[in-house]
Each structure stands twice: as C-alpha cells, then as structure tokens.
Design a protein around this motif. Structure first.
Motif, mmCIF file in Angstrom:
data_model
loop_
_atom_site.group_PDB
_atom_site.id
_atom_site.type_symbol
_atom_site.label_atom_id
_atom_site.label_comp_id
_atom_site.label_asym_id
_atom_site.label_seq_id
_atom_site.Cartn_x
_atom_site.Cartn_y
_atom_site.Cartn_z
ATOM 1 N N TRP A 1 -12.284 -10.218 3.317
ATOM 2 C CA TRP A 1 -11.008 -9.612 2.927
ATOM 3 C C TRP A 1 -11.225 -8.409 2.018
ATOM 4 N N PHE A 2 -12.240 -8.496 1.159
ATOM 5 C CA PHE A 2 -12.413 -7.523 0.086
ATOM 6 C C PHE A 2 -13.140 -6.251 0.519
ATOM 7 N N VAL A 3 -14.191 -6.371 1.316
ATOM 8 C CA VAL A 3 -15.037 -5.219 1.641
ATOM 9 C C VAL A 3 -14.278 -4.112 2.381
ATOM 10 N N PRO A 4 -13.423 -4.409 3.381
ATOM 11 C CA PRO A 4 -12.701 -3.305 4.025
ATOM 12 C C PRO A 4 -11.874 -2.482 3.049
ATOM 13 N N GLY A 5 -11.298 -3.142 2.036
ATOM 14 C CA GLY A 5 -10.560 -2.394 1.028
ATOM 15 C C GLY A 5 -11.462 -1.490 0.208
ATOM 16 N N ILE B 1 -11.038 5.964 9.092
ATOM 17 C CA ILE B 1 -11.438 6.382 7.748
ATOM 18 C C ILE B 1 -11.810 7.861 7.739
ATOM 19 N N ALA B 2 -12.533 8.311 8.774
ATOM 20 C CA ALA B 2 -12.950 9.709 8.850
ATOM 21 C C ALA B 2 -11.746 10.639 8.934
ATOM 22 N N VAL B 3 -10.768 10.298 9.770
ATOM 23 C CA VAL B 3 -9.568 11.130 9.912
ATOM 24 C C VAL B 3 -8.770 11.136 8.606
ATOM 25 N N PHE B 4 -8.625 9.954 8.028
ATOM 26 C CA PHE B 4 -7.890 9.832 6.771
ATOM 27 C C PHE B 4 -8.583 10.618 5.655
ATOM 28 N N VAL C 1 -3.682 16.123 -12.133
ATOM 29 C CA VAL C 1 -3.009 15.620 -10.933
ATOM 30 C C VAL C 1 -3.860 14.554 -10.254
ATOM 31 N N GLN C 2 -5.165 14.803 -10.170
ATOM 32 C CA GLN C 2 -6.044 13.853 -9.502
ATOM 33 C C GLN C 2 -6.023 12.485 -10.179
ATOM 34 N N GLN C 3 -6.198 12.473 -11.494
ATOM 35 C CA GLN C 3 -6.242 11.207 -12.219
ATOM 36 C C GLN C 3 -4.880 10.530 -12.259
ATOM 37 N N THR C 4 -3.813 11.322 -12.256
ATOM 38 C CA THR C 4 -2.468 10.749 -12.275
ATOM 39 C C THR C 4 -2.154 10.014 -10.983
ATOM 40 N N LEU C 5 -2.652 10.527 -9.860
ATOM 41 C CA LEU C 5 -2.339 9.931 -8.558
ATOM 42 C C LEU C 5 -3.360 8.896 -8.114
ATOM 43 N N LEU C 6 -4.599 9.063 -8.538
ATOM 44 C CA LEU C 6 -5.692 8.266 -7.982
ATOM 45 C C LEU C 6 -5.510 6.765 -8.193
ATOM 46 N N PHE C 7 -5.333 6.354 -9.422
ATOM 47 C CA PHE C 7 -5.296 4.929 -9.714
ATOM 48 C C PHE C 7 -4.000 4.249 -9.267
ATOM 49 N N PRO C 8 -2.826 4.886 -9.388
ATOM 50 C CA PRO C 8 -1.638 4.255 -8.801
ATOM 51 C C PRO C 8 -1.754 4.049 -7.296
ATOM 52 N N LEU C 9 -2.316 5.041 -6.583
ATOM 53 C CA LEU C 9 -2.507 4.874 -5.145
ATOM 54 C C LEU C 9 -3.445 3.707 -4.845
ATOM 55 N N MET C 10 -4.508 3.570 -5.644
ATOM 56 C CA MET C 10 -5.458 2.490 -5.432
ATOM 57 C C MET C 10 -4.830 1.129 -5.711
ATOM 58 N N LEU C 11 -4.169 1.003 -6.853
ATOM 59 C CA LEU C 11 -3.627 -0.293 -7.257
ATOM 60 C C LEU C 11 -2.450 -0.726 -6.381
ATOM 61 N N LEU C 12 -1.690 0.250 -5.870
ATOM 62 C CA LEU C 12 -0.527 -0.073 -5.054
ATOM 63 C C LEU C 12 -0.856 -0.180 -3.570
ATOM 64 N N SER C 13 -2.138 -0.198 -3.238
ATOM 65 C CA SER C 13 -2.540 -0.346 -1.836
ATOM 66 C C SER C 13 -2.939 -1.771 -1.496
ATOM 67 N N GLY C 14 -3.142 -2.599 -2.511
ATOM 68 C CA GLY C 14 -3.587 -3.965 -2.263
ATOM 69 C C GLY C 14 -5.052 -4.071 -1.926
ATOM 70 N N MET C 15 -5.840 -3.057 -2.237
ATOM 71 C CA MET C 15 -7.257 -3.112 -1.877
ATOM 72 C C MET C 15 -8.048 -4.034 -2.809
ATOM 73 N N LEU C 16 -7.542 -4.273 -4.011
ATOM 74 C CA LEU C 16 -8.241 -5.136 -4.952
ATOM 75 C C LEU C 16 -7.641 -6.541 -5.007
ATOM 76 N N TYR D 1 -1.332 0.920 4.381
ATOM 77 C CA TYR D 1 -1.468 0.728 5.825
ATOM 78 C C TYR D 1 -2.923 0.891 6.260
ATOM 79 N N MET D 2 -3.641 1.781 5.587
ATOM 80 C CA MET D 2 -5.056 1.936 5.905
ATOM 81 C C MET D 2 -5.839 0.681 5.546
ATOM 82 N N VAL D 3 -5.572 0.121 4.373
ATOM 83 C CA VAL D 3 -6.281 -1.085 3.933
ATOM 84 C C VAL D 3 -6.001 -2.247 4.879
ATOM 85 N N ASP D 4 -4.738 -2.435 5.238
ATOM 86 C CA ASP D 4 -4.383 -3.539 6.143
ATOM 87 C C ASP D 4 -5.042 -3.363 7.511
ATOM 88 N N ALA D 5 -5.062 -2.122 8.002
ATOM 89 C CA ALA D 5 -5.671 -1.857 9.309
ATOM 90 C C ALA D 5 -7.176 -2.100 9.271
#
Length: 265
Positions: free
Chosen positions: A72-76, A157-160, A185-200, A221-225
C-alpha cells in the motif's frame, strides 16, 4: 547607428525544426544528469527515509506485516518522488536566468517552445530511473509489484512528472526578478499537496474537510491509480481517473510552460 534586437522577434522554427530543437535541448539538459549520476541517488534520500522509518511505523499501526504494508505504501512513495523531484527543477532554470545563460538561449535560433519541451521531457528520464531504484530497494523488504502494472504506472508517473516539471519551469521564469517567490510558492504548495493525497496515511478516517480538499488534488488520483496498478489491478475506476489526472496535469503544465517561455525576456 546601432540597432537592438528584440528577443521576442526572433523567428520561430518550423514544426520539423521544433522537433529537432526539442531533441537538442533534451540532450543538453540530460548530459549533466548522466555525467553526475550521484545526484539521482542523493535526491532519493528523502523518499528512502520515509520508506525506512514511516513504512514500519505504518505496519505497526495497522498490525500488518511490513511486506503487506509496503504493498500500500510504496506506490505512494513513488508519487512522492515525482512530486519532490520535479518541484525543484525550476530552480535550475532560475539559476541560469540569474547567471545570464537563459538570456543567451532566448536570442539563439531555437524555438522557444522547444526550450520548454526539451526540459520537460528530460524530467521523465531521472524520474523513471529513481522510481525503478526505489521499487528495487523496497523489493528487498518484501514488496512485490505487478510488472505489467508497474510499467503502466511508470508511464503515468512520467507524464505527470513532465507536467509538474513544466509548471516548475514556468514558476522559475516568473520568479526571475525575485527568487524568493519560487521557494515561497513551492514550499507553500508542496506539503499540502502531499498530505492531502493520502500517500502517507489513508484519508478515509480523516475529517470531512480534508476529504473534500483531497477530491480536488490531482495527486490523490495518481496515488490511488499507482496503488492499483502496482498491485496488478487494471479494472478499477481509480486507474482511468489517475490516467486522466496525469494527462490533464501534463497538458496543462506544457501549455502554461510554453506560454511563459515565449513571453520570457
């Protein structure tokens, strides 16, 4: 009498020329990576830290053996590699702008679209290589991916990652006069996107507002796929939704990146 040349007035290459220019830019950008492969290894330190410390912790929380937790964890974590790897790429272009190298490229007889496309396509190569290395290391601890699913997952992953890289390059150009803007901008967006993706951690047990935000996060959607594909599930709706998210991000990133590059002075 001296005349000045407006960089934006440089003739654009023909379609066939755009392809050749893109290949030349792609080769130019890839050479430093091939000459210094250790940079790919060092960029894997953060994902490997999550794999080494967060993976066993997740297994202990769920009561699963580490091998099952890794399914479950590695694809994320593979998606995390794409996120962190491509989000930093704009800093390289920002450095070239500061040093004046980018300005010289703009007045060269090279299509401006190719300047972006070559860079964006280059991001696919280290991203796929890093993902393969990460999966190989996880396999030593019991992770068993489906090889066909993994191949399809790496294409997504490559396309994304290409789209994310293009967005990062566009941000680097916009931040040319204030480099702090890129990192903010990078730091402001990076961690919310990560945490709100369910990858962890799974978001199903989270508050409703987090689940709503996750629904508009393409990383979700990428993580789930990737989880379905790496486990050999091809018929799940998550697969086509993740594919659609990859195509949308890729197309949007390329479009925004090319427009920003053409307006770059």
């Amino acid at each position: 009498m001296t005349t000045t040349t407006d960089p934006t007035s440089v003739p654009q290459a023909r379609p066939s020329g755009v392809l050749i220019d893109t290949l030349n830019v792609f080769a130019r950008e890839l050479k430093p990576t091939l000459r210094d492969p250790f940079s790919l290894v060092f960029s894997l330190i953060q994902p490997l830290m999550f794999l080494a410390f967060f993976g066993p912790l997740l297994g202990g929380m769920t009561g699963q053996p580490i091998a099952e937790a890794f399914q479950w964890f590695v694809p994320g974590i593979v998606v995390m590699t794409a996120l962190f790897g491509t989000a930093m790429t704009g800093s390289n272009l920002l450095y070239e702008i500061i040093m004046g190298a980018h300005e010289r490229m703009l007045v060269a007889p090279v299509s401006r679209a190719a300047l972006l496309l070559g860079r964006a396509f280059k991001e696919m190569v280290p991203l796929v290589l890093q993902s393969v290395v990460l999966v190989a290391i996880a396999a030593a601890f019991g992770f068993r991916p489906s090889l066909p699913g993994m191949l399809v997952g790496l294409v997504l992953i490559a396309v994304f990652g290409m789209g994310l890289g293009a967005f990062s390059y566009a941000l680097g150009i916009v931040s040319r006069d204030r480099d702090w803007l890129f990192w903010t901008v990078q730091q402001t967006l990076l961690f919310p996107l990560m945490l709100l993706s369910g990858m962890l951690l799974p978001l199903e047990s989270g508050p409703r507002w987090m689940q709503v935000l996750a629904m508009v996060n393409p990383l979700t959607y990428m993580v789930d796929a990737e989880r379905d594909l790496f486990n050999g599930v091809f018929t799940s709706p998550d697969v086509w939704q993740g594919g659609l998210a990859a195509v949308i991000v890729g197309a949007a990133g390329i479009t925004v990146g090319i427009r920003t590059m053409r307006r770059s002075i």
